[in-house]
Design a protein around this motif. Sequence first.
Motif, PDB file in Angstrom:
ATOM      1  N   TYR A  11       0.883  -1.149   0.020  1.00 36.21           N
ATOM      2  CA  TYR A  11      -0.065   0.013   0.073  1.00 36.21           C
ATOM      3  C   TYR A  11       0.819   1.209  -0.050  1.00 36.21           C
ATOM      4  O   TYR A  11       1.879   1.260   0.861  1.00 36.21           O
ATOM      5  CB  TYR A  11      -0.802   0.179   1.157  1.00 36.21           C
ATOM      6  CG  TYR A  11      -1.927  -0.910   1.394  1.00 36.21           C
ATOM      7  CD1 TYR A  11      -3.104  -0.846   0.258  1.00 36.21           C
ATOM      8  CD2 TYR A  11      -1.551  -2.018   2.215  1.00 36.21           C
ATOM      9  CE1 TYR A  11      -3.917  -1.949   0.539  1.00 36.21           C
ATOM     10  CE2 TYR A  11      -2.699  -3.084   2.163  1.00 36.21           C
ATOM     11  CZ  TYR A  11      -3.953  -3.227   1.463  1.00 36.21           C
ATOM     12  OH  TYR A  11      -4.748  -4.024   1.355  1.00 36.21           O
ATOM     13  N   VAL A  21       3.657   0.508   2.572  1.00 41.47           N
ATOM     14  CA  VAL A  21       3.508  -0.470   3.786  1.00 41.47           C
ATOM     15  C   VAL A  21       3.463  -1.843   2.934  1.00 41.47           C
ATOM     16  O   VAL A  21       2.377  -2.043   1.978  1.00 41.47           O
ATOM     17  CB  VAL A  21       2.363  -0.238   4.499  1.00 41.47           C
ATOM     18  CG1 VAL A  21       2.116  -1.628   5.382  1.00 41.47           C
ATOM     19  CG2 VAL A  21       2.248   0.944   5.066  1.00 41.47           C
ATOM     20  N   ALA A  23       2.112  -5.050   2.820  1.00 40.68           N
ATOM     21  CA  ALA A  23       1.248  -5.961   3.611  1.00 40.68           C
ATOM     22  C   ALA A  23       1.596  -7.458   3.619  1.00 40.68           C
ATOM     23  O   ALA A  23       1.338  -8.077   4.586  1.00 40.68           O
ATOM     24  CB  ALA A  23      -0.147  -5.303   3.429  1.00 40.68           C
ATOM     25  N   GLN A  42      -0.919 -11.583  14.287  1.00 40.42           N
ATOM     26  CA  GLN A  42      -1.501 -10.620  15.248  1.00 40.42           C
ATOM     27  C   GLN A  42      -1.952  -9.402  14.275  1.00 40.42           C
ATOM     28  O   GLN A  42      -1.710  -9.548  13.181  1.00 40.42           O
ATOM     29  CB  GLN A  42      -0.297 -10.142  16.116  1.00 40.42           C
ATOM     30  CG  GLN A  42      -0.020 -11.250  16.939  1.00 40.42           C
ATOM     31  CD  GLN A  42       1.145 -10.785  18.035  1.00 40.42           C
ATOM     32  OE1 GLN A  42       1.850  -9.965  17.883  1.00 40.42           O
ATOM     33  NE2 GLN A  42       0.935 -11.256  19.210  1.00 40.42           N
ATOM     34  N   SER A  43      -2.552  -8.433  15.094  1.00 38.38           N
ATOM     35  CA  SER A  43      -3.162  -7.293  14.252  1.00 38.38           C
ATOM     36  C   SER A  43      -2.115  -6.828  13.276  1.00 38.38           C
ATOM     37  O   SER A  43      -0.738  -6.546  13.671  1.00 38.38           O
ATOM     38  CB  SER A  43      -3.545  -6.233  15.032  1.00 38.38           C
ATOM     39  OG  SER A  43      -4.230  -5.190  14.450  1.00 38.38           O
ATOM     40  N   GLY A  44      -2.237  -6.440  12.257  1.00 44.27           N
ATOM     41  CA  GLY A  44      -1.291  -5.849  11.118  1.00 44.27           C
ATOM     42  C   GLY A  44      -0.124  -6.869  10.605  1.00 44.27           C
ATOM     43  O   GLY A  44       0.616  -6.282   9.771  1.00 44.27           O
ATOM     44  N   ALA A  45      -0.525  -8.193  10.624  1.00 50.34           N
ATOM     45  CA  ALA A  45       0.185  -8.992   9.953  1.00 50.34           C
ATOM     46  C   ALA A  45       0.148  -9.354   8.592  1.00 50.34           C
ATOM     47  O   ALA A  45       1.230  -9.834   7.933  1.00 50.34           O
ATOM     48  CB  ALA A  45       0.180 -10.475  10.782  1.00 50.34           C
ATOM     49  N   GLY A  46      -0.929  -8.698   7.980  1.00 47.32           N
ATOM     50  CA  GLY A  46      -1.263  -8.865   6.584  1.00 47.32           C
ATOM     51  C   GLY A  46      -2.358  -9.989   6.427  1.00 47.32           C
ATOM     52  O   GLY A  46      -2.510 -10.128   5.199  1.00 47.32           O
ATOM     53  N   LYS A  47      -3.040 -10.334   7.423  1.00 51.07           N
ATOM     54  CA  LYS A  47      -3.991 -11.388   7.247  1.00 51.07           C
ATOM     55  C   LYS A  47      -5.217 -10.911   6.280  1.00 51.07           C
ATOM     56  O   LYS A  47      -5.457 -11.735   5.411  1.00 51.07           O
ATOM     57  CB  LYS A  47      -4.450 -12.112   8.515  1.00 51.07           C
ATOM     58  CG  LYS A  47      -3.499 -12.402   9.499  1.00 51.07           C
ATOM     59  CD  LYS A  47      -4.177 -13.071  10.658  1.00 51.07           C
ATOM     60  CE  LYS A  47      -5.011 -11.837  11.422  1.00 51.07           C
ATOM     61  NZ  LYS A  47      -4.220 -10.700  11.954  1.00 51.07           N
ATOM     62  N   SER A  48      -5.833  -9.748   6.496  1.00 47.72           N
ATOM     63  CA  SER A  48      -7.042  -9.449   5.641  1.00 47.72           C
ATOM     64  C   SER A  48      -6.469  -9.202   4.301  1.00 47.72           C
ATOM     65  O   SER A  48      -7.364  -9.182   3.536  1.00 47.72           O
ATOM     66  CB  SER A  48      -7.446  -8.164   6.576  1.00 47.72           C
ATOM     67  OG  SER A  48      -7.901  -8.352   7.685  1.00 47.72           O
ATOM     68  N   THR A  49      -5.353  -8.574   4.142  1.00 49.80           N
ATOM     69  CA  THR A  49      -4.873  -8.169   2.954  1.00 49.80           C
ATOM     70  C   THR A  49      -4.899  -9.440   2.018  1.00 49.80           C
ATOM     71  O   THR A  49      -5.310  -9.616   0.829  1.00 49.80           O
ATOM     72  CB  THR A  49      -3.590  -7.495   3.053  1.00 49.80           C
ATOM     73  OG1 THR A  49      -3.888  -6.261   3.736  1.00 49.80           O
ATOM     74  CG2 THR A  49      -2.976  -7.009   1.452  1.00 49.80           C
ATOM     75  N   GLU A 169     -12.048 -13.272  10.300  1.00 48.52           N
ATOM     76  CA  GLU A 169     -12.151 -13.288  11.649  1.00 48.52           C
ATOM     77  C   GLU A 169     -13.861 -13.229  12.075  1.00 48.52           C
ATOM     78  O   GLU A 169     -14.147 -12.509  13.132  1.00 48.52           O
ATOM     79  CB  GLU A 169     -11.728 -11.894  12.077  1.00 48.52           C
ATOM     80  CG  GLU A 169     -10.271 -11.628  11.879  1.00 48.52           C
ATOM     81  CD  GLU A 169      -9.409 -12.145  13.245  1.00 48.52           C
ATOM     82  OE1 GLU A 169      -9.920 -12.667  14.247  1.00 48.52           O
ATOM     83  OE2 GLU A 169      -8.241 -11.790  13.084  1.00 48.52           O
TER      84      GLU A 169
HETATM   85  N1  LIG Z   1      -6.058  -0.010   2.504  1.00 44.90           N
HETATM   86  C1  LIG Z   1      -4.801   0.274   3.245  1.00 44.90           C
HETATM   87  N2  LIG Z   1      -4.253   1.400   2.922  1.00 44.90           N
HETATM   88  C2  LIG Z   1      -2.944   1.453   3.638  1.00 44.90           C
HETATM   89  N3  LIG Z   1      -2.438   0.464   4.423  1.00 44.90           N
HETATM   90  C3  LIG Z   1      -3.188  -0.492   4.715  1.00 44.90           C
HETATM   91  C4  LIG Z   1      -4.509  -0.807   3.846  1.00 44.90           C
HETATM   92  N4  LIG Z   1      -4.918  -1.876   4.397  1.00 44.90           N
HETATM   93  C5  LIG Z   1      -4.113  -2.452   5.278  1.00 44.90           C
HETATM   94  N5  LIG Z   1      -2.944  -1.796   5.460  1.00 44.90           N
HETATM   95  C6  LIG Z   1      -1.888  -1.981   6.131  1.00 44.90           C
HETATM   96  O1  LIG Z   1      -1.107  -3.155   5.668  1.00 44.90           O
HETATM   97  C7  LIG Z   1      -0.748  -3.897   7.050  1.00 44.90           C
HETATM   98  C8  LIG Z   1      -1.435  -5.154   7.020  1.00 44.90           C
HETATM   99  O2  LIG Z   1      -2.591  -4.882   7.289  1.00 44.90           O
HETATM  100  P1  LIG Z   1      -3.912  -5.970   7.334  1.00 44.90           P
HETATM  101  O3  LIG Z   1      -5.251  -5.422   7.659  1.00 44.90           O
HETATM  102  O4  LIG Z   1      -3.875  -6.952   6.147  1.00 44.90           O
HETATM  103  O5  LIG Z   1      -3.450  -7.174   8.604  1.00 44.90           O
HETATM  104  P2  LIG Z   1      -4.475  -7.991   9.454  1.00 44.90           P
HETATM  105  O6  LIG Z   1      -3.304  -9.008   9.979  1.00 44.90           O
HETATM  106  O7  LIG Z   1      -5.519  -8.231   8.662  1.00 44.90           O
HETATM  107  O8  LIG Z   1      -4.573  -7.005  10.730  1.00 44.90           O
HETATM  108  P3  LIG Z   1      -5.988  -7.006  11.588  1.00 44.90           P
HETATM  109  O9  LIG Z   1      -6.463  -8.028  12.111  1.00 44.90           O
HETATM  110  O10 LIG Z   1      -5.731  -5.710  12.358  1.00 44.90           O
HETATM  111  O11 LIG Z   1      -6.899  -6.287  10.400  1.00 44.90           O
HETATM  112  C9  LIG Z   1      -0.892  -3.003   7.957  1.00 44.90           C
HETATM  113  O12 LIG Z   1       0.173  -2.242   8.351  1.00 44.90           O
HETATM  114  C10 LIG Z   1      -1.989  -1.764   7.797  1.00 44.90           C
HETATM  115  O13 LIG Z   1      -1.835  -0.784   8.103  1.00 44.90           O
END
Ligand SMILES: Nc1ncnc2c1ncn2[C@@H]1O[C@H](COP(=O)(O)OP(=O)(O)OP(=O)(O)O)[C@@H](O)[C@H]1O
Length: 354
Positions: A11, A21, A23, A42-49, A169
């Motif tokens: 991103y 970033v 992701a 954990q939060s921010g690991a990149g799972k949702s992406t 989740e």
């Molecule tokens: N649309 C976006 N624009 C900019 N940065 C993003 C975007 N979506 C996610 N990120 C960044 O990418 C990284 C991974 O985010 P992601 O949401 O994939 O992690 P996650 O493991 O699913 O965390 P969570 O459980 O908190 O959602 C994080 O640093 C987040 O801030």
Amino acid sequence: MIEIAGLRKTYRAKGRRDRAVVAVDGVDLRVAEGDVFGVLGQSGAGKSTLLRCVNMLERPDAGTVTVGGVELTALKRQPLRLARHGIGMIHQHFALLSSRTVAGNVAFALEVTGVPRNERRARVAELLELVGLGGRADAYPSQLSGGQKQRVGIARALAARPKVLLSDEATSALDPETTESILRLLLDLNQRLNLTILLITHEMTVVKRICQSAAVMRDGRFVESGAITDLLHRPGSELARGLFPLDAPTALDGHTVVDVTVSGAEADAPLLAEVARRFDLDVRILAGSVEQLAATRAGRFRLALPAGDDAPLNFLRERGAQVSPPVAEPVAQPVDRPEPTGPATDIDIRGAAS
Ligand SMILES: Nc1ncnc2c1ncn2[C@@H]1O[C@H](COP(=O)(O)OP(=O)(O)OP(=O)(O)O)[C@@H](O)[C@H]1O
């Protein structure tokens, strides 16, 4: 059923190409048909992406995503829309339409795929029965509990008879009892419909209850990945530590302290009693448990055995157990000095466990 190779997603802040970033940073993943695969992190690991790249809600910068033999990353807009019908998705906060009834929410998914009205009614009824909501067709989302809302989400996700379900989740907003009932439902659907499920979670319980395979994700990468039975036996596995935390001393005078992991038939065998009898020694269990996981029975123990004899440990290895290196070297009891008054050790046992 799902194959991901070399997936990357970065991103960039608008107008600031220097502020990026990463992701997802080069993920390879293979989920077999009918498998339940959990990505834990954990939060921010990149799972949702990662999950959003699987159905191409996010377009990856590099790498390929193939679902059911179709490479989604190679598809143009219209064929991609069609291919997406084969992939259902459920969300942490359910994403229901508040102005529509339960039946209306499920029907919506059929409307967008062009199913005729008379077929929709029967299919909605069938889907609501499938998720245990047969009597709530006319209720509105605001009248439902969290667990019921997620059941609507699941019915809607399954409307187009997908072969793959992505779960973002799905139980994170639910209490433990409701989580348990939703996990039971997902497992039941996995078995009845041979549904392949890829889920992301930060809850170890979810992996424990329904996943046959898992990956641990950190900073956009998989730090370990595979069948749970294999990961449990992998030396130093974070997943094994997470599934079976061993809160126990790491040293005992005159003893070697090791962590032992067993799975399958050996998890219920009287293995430790056998070691004690065969080698005529006292085996101390400092911590441990045996539990039913989705794929197998498994157990993990921290044991203290009299120091200086490797034969019992080799016997455990021959019986299929994974035996860690000594958790801490044996500490000799000081003879002439007074007993220490402070804590016996300040080692972080979670870090020291293997
Ligand atoms: N649309 C976006 N624009 C900019 N940065 C993003 C975007 N979506 C996610 N990120 C960044 O990418 C990284 C991974 O985010 P992601 O949401 O994939 O992690 P996650 O493991 O699913 O965390 P969570 O459980 O908190 O959602 C994080 O640093 C987040 O801030």
